[in-house]
Scaffold this motif. Structure first.
Motif, PDB file in Angstrom:
ATOM      1  N   ILE A  58      -1.484 -11.201  -9.839  1.00 29.31           N
ATOM      2  CA  ILE A  58      -2.900 -10.814  -9.812  1.00 29.31           C
ATOM      3  C   ILE A  58      -3.164  -9.677  -8.834  1.00 29.31           C
ATOM      4  CG2 ILE A  58      -3.650 -13.138 -10.445  1.00 29.31           C
ATOM      5  CD1 ILE A  58      -4.561 -13.454  -7.488  1.00 29.31           C
ATOM      6  N   ARG A  59      -2.126  -9.179  -8.179  1.00 31.07           N
ATOM      7  CA  ARG A  59      -2.325  -8.174  -7.130  1.00 31.07           C
ATOM      8  C   ARG A  59      -2.946  -6.903  -7.681  1.00 31.07           C
ATOM      9  NH1 ARG A  59       2.880  -7.347  -3.926  1.00 31.07           N
ATOM     10  NH2 ARG A  59       2.271  -9.260  -2.887  1.00 31.07           N
ATOM     11  N   GLU A  60      -2.472  -6.460  -8.839  1.00 25.97           N
ATOM     12  CA  GLU A  60      -3.020  -5.234  -9.426  1.00 25.97           C
ATOM     13  C   GLU A  60      -4.493  -5.394  -9.760  1.00 25.97           C
ATOM     14  OE1 GLU A  60      -1.821  -2.027 -12.922  1.00 25.97           O
ATOM     15  OE2 GLU A  60      -0.485  -3.689 -12.402  1.00 25.97           O
ATOM     16  N   GLU A  61      -4.859  -6.551 -10.274  1.00 24.65           N
ATOM     17  CA  GLU A  61      -6.266  -6.830 -10.596  1.00 24.65           C
ATOM     18  C   GLU A  61      -7.125  -6.785  -9.338  1.00 24.65           C
ATOM     19  OE1 GLU A  61      -8.953 -10.700 -11.859  1.00 24.65           O
ATOM     20  OE2 GLU A  61      -6.808 -10.666 -12.362  1.00 24.65           O
ATOM     21  N   VAL A  62      -6.610  -7.361  -8.251  1.00 22.35           N
ATOM     22  CA  VAL A  62      -7.370  -7.374  -6.990  1.00 22.35           C
ATOM     23  C   VAL A  62      -7.529  -5.961  -6.449  1.00 22.35           C
ATOM     24  CG1 VAL A  62      -7.300  -8.123  -4.582  1.00 22.35           C
ATOM     25  CG2 VAL A  62      -6.694  -9.729  -6.406  1.00 22.35           C
ATOM     26  N   ILE A  63      -6.462  -5.186  -6.484  1.00 24.05           N
ATOM     27  CA  ILE A  63      -6.513  -3.825  -5.939  1.00 24.05           C
ATOM     28  C   ILE A  63      -7.540  -2.972  -6.675  1.00 24.05           C
ATOM     29  CG2 ILE A  63      -5.157  -1.677  -5.816  1.00 24.05           C
ATOM     30  CD1 ILE A  63      -2.780  -3.371  -4.949  1.00 24.05           C
ATOM     31  N   GLU A  64      -7.672  -3.173  -7.987  1.00 32.78           N
ATOM     32  CA  GLU A  64      -8.638  -2.403  -8.767  1.00 32.78           C
ATOM     33  C   GLU A  64     -10.071  -2.677  -8.319  1.00 32.78           C
ATOM     34  OE1 GLU A  64      -7.920  -3.305 -12.828  1.00 32.78           O
ATOM     35  OE2 GLU A  64      -6.134  -2.032 -12.988  1.00 32.78           O
ATOM     36  N   PHE A  65     -10.321  -3.872  -7.772  1.00 37.04           N
ATOM     37  CA  PHE A  65     -11.673  -4.234  -7.346  1.00 37.04           C
ATOM     38  C   PHE A  65     -11.995  -3.758  -5.930  1.00 37.04           C
ATOM     39  CE2 PHE A  65     -14.372  -6.824 -10.027  1.00 37.04           C
ATOM     40  CZ  PHE A  65     -13.556  -7.064 -11.115  1.00 37.04           C
ATOM     41  N   LEU A  66     -10.987  -3.348  -5.166  1.00 38.47           N
ATOM     42  CA  LEU A  66     -11.227  -2.987  -3.777  1.00 38.47           C
ATOM     43  C   LEU A  66     -11.732  -1.556  -3.663  1.00 38.47           C
ATOM     44  CD1 LEU A  66      -8.059  -4.491  -2.023  1.00 38.47           C
ATOM     45  CD2 LEU A  66     -10.335  -5.499  -2.232  1.00 38.47           C
ATOM     46  N   PRO A  67     -12.765  -1.320  -2.850  1.00 39.57           N
ATOM     47  CA  PRO A  67     -13.178   0.058  -2.567  1.00 39.57           C
ATOM     48  C   PRO A  67     -12.040   0.826  -1.904  1.00 39.57           C
ATOM     49  CG  PRO A  67     -14.834  -1.525  -1.831  1.00 39.57           C
ATOM     50  CD  PRO A  67     -13.624  -2.310  -2.193  1.00 39.57           C
ATOM     51  N   ARG A  68     -11.943   2.113  -2.173  1.00 38.99           N
ATOM     52  CA  ARG A  68     -10.835   2.918  -1.660  1.00 38.99           C
ATOM     53  C   ARG A  68     -10.708   2.831  -0.143  1.00 38.99           C
ATOM     54  NH1 ARG A  68      -8.869   6.895  -5.214  1.00 38.99           N
ATOM     55  NH2 ARG A  68      -8.934   5.984  -7.295  1.00 38.99           N
ATOM     56  N   GLU A  69     -11.836   2.880   0.553  1.00 38.03           N
ATOM     57  CA  GLU A  69     -11.769   2.863   2.027  1.00 38.03           C
ATOM     58  C   GLU A  69     -11.278   1.515   2.538  1.00 38.03           C
ATOM     59  OE1 GLU A  69     -16.001   1.907   0.705  1.00 38.03           O
ATOM     60  OE2 GLU A  69     -14.429   3.369   0.234  1.00 38.03           O
ATOM     61  N   VAL A  70     -11.640   0.427   1.854  1.00 34.40           N
ATOM     62  CA  VAL A  70     -11.175  -0.905   2.251  1.00 34.40           C
ATOM     63  C   VAL A  70      -9.673  -1.026   2.003  1.00 34.40           C
ATOM     64  CG1 VAL A  70     -11.332  -3.373   1.755  1.00 34.40           C
ATOM     65  CG2 VAL A  70     -13.408  -1.975   1.820  1.00 34.40           C
ATOM     66  N   LEU A  71      -9.207  -0.558   0.848  1.00 30.34           N
ATOM     67  CA  LEU A  71      -7.790  -0.594   0.522  1.00 30.34           C
ATOM     68  C   LEU A  71      -6.984   0.230   1.525  1.00 30.34           C
ATOM     69  CD1 LEU A  71      -5.510  -1.409  -1.411  1.00 30.34           C
ATOM     70  CD2 LEU A  71      -6.051   0.629  -2.759  1.00 30.34           C
ATOM     71  N   ALA A  72      -7.502   1.415   1.867  1.00 33.62           N
ATOM     72  CA  ALA A  72      -6.798   2.280   2.814  1.00 33.62           C
ATOM     73  C   ALA A  72      -6.644   1.606   4.165  1.00 33.62           C
ATOM     74  CB  ALA A  72      -7.547   3.607   2.952  1.00 33.62           C
ATOM     75  N   GLU A  73      -7.718   0.994   4.639  1.00 31.18           N
ATOM     76  CA  GLU A  73      -7.665   0.326   5.944  1.00 31.18           C
ATOM     77  C   GLU A  73      -6.715  -0.860   5.918  1.00 31.18           C
ATOM     78  OE1 GLU A  73      -8.270  -0.197   9.868  1.00 31.18           O
ATOM     79  OE2 GLU A  73      -9.017   1.461   8.633  1.00 31.18           O
ATOM     80  N   ALA A  74      -6.739  -1.623   4.819  1.00 29.52           N
ATOM     81  CA  ALA A  74      -5.867  -2.792   4.710  1.00 29.52           C
ATOM     82  C   ALA A  74      -4.398  -2.388   4.694  1.00 29.52           C
ATOM     83  CB  ALA A  74      -6.215  -3.587   3.450  1.00 29.52           C
ATOM     84  N   VAL A  75      -4.082  -1.329   3.948  1.00 25.73           N
ATOM     85  CA  VAL A  75      -2.691  -0.891   3.826  1.00 25.73           C
ATOM     86  C   VAL A  75      -2.178  -0.335   5.146  1.00 25.73           C
ATOM     87  CG1 VAL A  75      -1.188   0.811   2.716  1.00 25.73           C
ATOM     88  CG2 VAL A  75      -2.817  -0.486   1.354  1.00 25.73           C
ATOM     89  N   ARG A  76      -3.028   0.346   5.894  1.00 28.12           N
ATOM     90  CA  ARG A  76      -2.598   0.933   7.178  1.00 28.12           C
ATOM     91  C   ARG A  76      -2.227  -0.138   8.194  1.00 28.12           C
ATOM     92  NH1 ARG A  76      -7.411   4.388   6.697  1.00 28.12           N
ATOM     93  NH2 ARG A  76      -6.809   6.299   5.616  1.00 28.12           N
ATOM     94  N   GLU A  77      -2.704  -1.368   7.998  1.00 28.24           N
ATOM     95  CA  GLU A  77      -2.383  -2.453   8.928  1.00 28.24           C
ATOM     96  C   GLU A  77      -0.968  -3.002   8.717  1.00 28.24           C
ATOM     97  OE1 GLU A  77      -5.246  -5.502   8.361  1.00 28.24           O
ATOM     98  OE2 GLU A  77      -6.977  -4.256   8.883  1.00 28.24           O
ATOM     99  N   LEU A  78      -0.353  -2.679   7.580  1.00 29.29           N
ATOM    100  CA  LEU A  78       0.900  -3.315   7.191  1.00 29.29           C
ATOM    101  C   LEU A  78       2.109  -2.531   7.670  1.00 29.29           C
ATOM    102  CD1 LEU A  78      -0.002  -4.181   3.499  1.00 29.29           C
ATOM    103  CD2 LEU A  78       0.061  -5.762   5.426  1.00 29.29           C
ATOM    104  N   ASP A  79       3.215  -3.268   7.904  1.00 30.76           N
ATOM    105  CA  ASP A  79       4.499  -2.617   8.143  1.00 30.76           C
ATOM    106  C   ASP A  79       4.998  -2.015   6.837  1.00 30.76           C
ATOM    107  OD1 ASP A  79       4.602  -3.280  10.847  1.00 30.76           O
ATOM    108  OD2 ASP A  79       5.498  -5.241  10.438  1.00 30.76           O
ATOM    109  N   SER A  80       5.934  -1.079   6.955  1.00 36.05           N
ATOM    110  CA  SER A  80       6.392  -0.354   5.773  1.00 36.05           C
ATOM    111  C   SER A  80       7.011  -1.263   4.721  1.00 36.05           C
ATOM    112  CB  SER A  80       7.398   0.731   6.177  1.00 36.05           C
ATOM    113  OG  SER A  80       8.509   0.148   6.853  1.00 36.05           O
ATOM    114  N   ASP A  81       7.705  -2.336   5.146  1.00 39.25           N
ATOM    115  CA  ASP A  81       8.335  -3.225   4.173  1.00 39.25           C
ATOM    116  C   ASP A  81       7.299  -3.961   3.333  1.00 39.25           C
ATOM    117  OD1 ASP A  81       7.662  -4.575   6.560  1.00 39.25           O
ATOM    118  OD2 ASP A  81       8.924  -6.261   6.021  1.00 39.25           O
ATOM    119  N   ASP A  82       6.156  -4.312   3.949  1.00 36.77           N
ATOM    120  CA  ASP A  82       5.097  -4.985   3.198  1.00 36.77           C
ATOM    121  C   ASP A  82       4.431  -4.028   2.205  1.00 36.77           C
ATOM    122  OD1 ASP A  82       5.391  -7.478   4.477  1.00 36.77           O
ATOM    123  OD2 ASP A  82       4.244  -6.771   6.193  1.00 36.77           O
ATOM    124  N   VAL A  83       4.286  -2.761   2.614  1.00 35.61           N
ATOM    125  CA  VAL A  83       3.709  -1.766   1.703  1.00 35.61           C
ATOM    126  C   VAL A  83       4.630  -1.568   0.499  1.00 35.61           C
ATOM    127  CG1 VAL A  83       2.926   0.613   1.445  1.00 35.61           C
ATOM    128  CG2 VAL A  83       2.527  -0.602   3.604  1.00 35.61           C
TER     129      VAL A  83
END
Length: 452
Positions: free
Chosen positions: A76-101
């Protein structure tokens, strides 16, 4: 410790969350979700229906963080990502280590991958793209690029001062990796051992004995095996020139081990490893129907065997009632032996050096189990049908089928593994067919010889 530290996703909270979603009460929803761990929120998104998930994300998507995003099941990850605003997704991804990304990107289509890559800082994007250049299911995909290194001739004091001054350190790390001037790992020091030593002690003098490096092209299943076998906490990853390119930590290795075990369990049941509770009906049918069709054809072999003894069954109608007992009991015995063999192959405790001993053990077990069942079933058949010979036939057929089941459960996965096939994928079908066919053949064949 805060009171919220003990909050979990129980049925009461789940119903309250769904009620808040239905009433579009954004404040109440945030209040219910805020104390939950990211893994619990990910579980929540997987458990609810697509419509409820869309409603929840519409109200709450602005609070999504990196931890929750990384925990969401790939189905369901792709479905969730489609619902996230770009700025929220960007902030969430920046919190992760490279392996999680990298783990998130692997399961997404190219448009969604670009959205996440665009959200990263330039240096982070380069690191992620370099990791994605490695083969799928390799250590290079599994590793994180954020490593803590020190020259091999540094002292404990120099290292501690260096670590205190840096702001880029990973959120969690377990070792300081020692490198030579060519950036080749030569050892590592645990944080506990370093903090317990005096400042003037050289790092070289307190390195750990269990130091191992892993090639970036190594398969991730091999990585999981090394971590489990040698009790590793973390291990540096090197390229073809033995230069440090990343590090793998125990949480990532254990995730691989869990995925391997989950795949084996699903394959033993003839279910695709892509199956998920979030799948729709048609998707579930698509995954399961092919294996049911395969089983339909293999089951027809049993029908052929039964048809060969049509006259015997017509003469002794009781045989029709007793046939399934022999076949099903053999199937259970074969499944028991099969589960042990597949698990042993997965953990590498079953090898060519001990295969003969294991097969002999399973055969002896099958004989003894069959004998015990034969006594019980033979006596029952004699008492119920008043025919001692029928009881003897039942007992002999039970012993024969338990022997076949035990041998099949051990030899089928060993043979498939030797031929390069996944023993968990097709063993169940072969073993079930073998025990059914041999069970019917032994029972009806003995009945033909001894009773008619």
């Amino acid at each position: 410790m805060r009171e919220d530290d003990h909050v979990t996703l129980d049925q009461v909270r789940l119903e309250a969350i769904l009620d808040a979603v239905e009433r579009e009460d954004q404040h109440r929803l945030a209040e219910l979700l805020e104390p939950l761990h990211g893994a619990d929120i990910a579980d929540l998104l997987e458990q609810i229906s697509p419509a409820e998930r869309r409603g929840l994300l519409t109200l709450w998507s602005g609070h999504m963080d990196g931890e929750t995003l990384s925990e969401i099941d790939e189905s369901i990850r792709e479905e969730v990502i489609e619902f996230l605003p770009r700025e929220v997704l960007a902030e969430a991804v920046r919190e992760l280590d490279s392996d999680d990304v990298v783990d998130i990107l692997e399961d997404l289509e190219e448009p969604q991958q670009e959205i996440i890559l665009d959200a990263l800082e330039d240096a982070d994007r380069v690191a992620v793209e370099q990791a994605l250049a490695y083969p799928e299911y390799s250590a290079g995909r599994l590793m994180q690029r954020e490593t803590v290194v020190a020259p091999q001739d540094w002292t404990v004091g120099q290292t501690i001062d260096f670590l205190r001054q840096e702001e880029w350190l990973p959120a969690q790390f377990y070792h300081v990796i020692l490198v030579d001037p060519r950036m080749r790992p030569v050892g590592h020091v645990s944080l506990g051992r370093m903090l317990a030593a005096r400042r003037d002690v050289r790092l070289n003098d307190i390195t750990e004995d269990g130091f191992r490096t892993i090639r970036a092209t190594e398969e991730e299943s091999e990585v999981a095996y090394l971590f489990n076998q040698y009790h590793l906490i973390s291990a540096p990853v090197v390229d073809e020139n033995d230069r440090l390119v990343g590090v793998i930590t125990i949480d990532d290795a254990m995730n691989v081990l869990d995925e391997e075990h989950e795949e084996d369990i699903l394959r033993l049941a003839g279910v695709s490893e892509e199956s998920s509770l979030a799948d729709g009906v048609l998707e579930t049918v698509r995954q399961r129907l092919p294996w049911l069709v395969v089983n339909l054809f293999t089951a027809s072999l049993s029908a052929v065997v039964i048809s060969m003894f049509e006259d015997t069954i017509s003469a002794l109608v009781a045989l029709a009632a007793l046939m399934p007992i022999v076949a099903s009991t053999g199937g259970i015995g074969g499944t028991q032996s099969l589960a042990v063999a597949v698990r042993a192959l997965a953990t590498r405790s079953l090898t060519s050096s001990n295969a003969g001993r294991v097969v002999r053990r399973e055969l002896l077990t099958g004989i003894l189990n069959g004998t015990g069942l034969a006594i019980i079933l033979g006596l029952a058949g004699t008492l119920i049908f008043g025919d001692p010979m029928l009881g003897i036939v039942l007992g002999l057929a039970m012993v024969a089928n338990q022997m076949v089941a035990a041998l099949g459960g051990a030899l089928v996965p060993l043979t498939l593994n030797r031929l390069g096939f996944d023993p968990a994928l097709a063993s169940g079908t072969f073993v079930t067919t073998l025990t059914d066919v041999m069970g019917f053949f032994a029972f009806l064949g003995l009945a033909t010889i001894l009773l008619l």
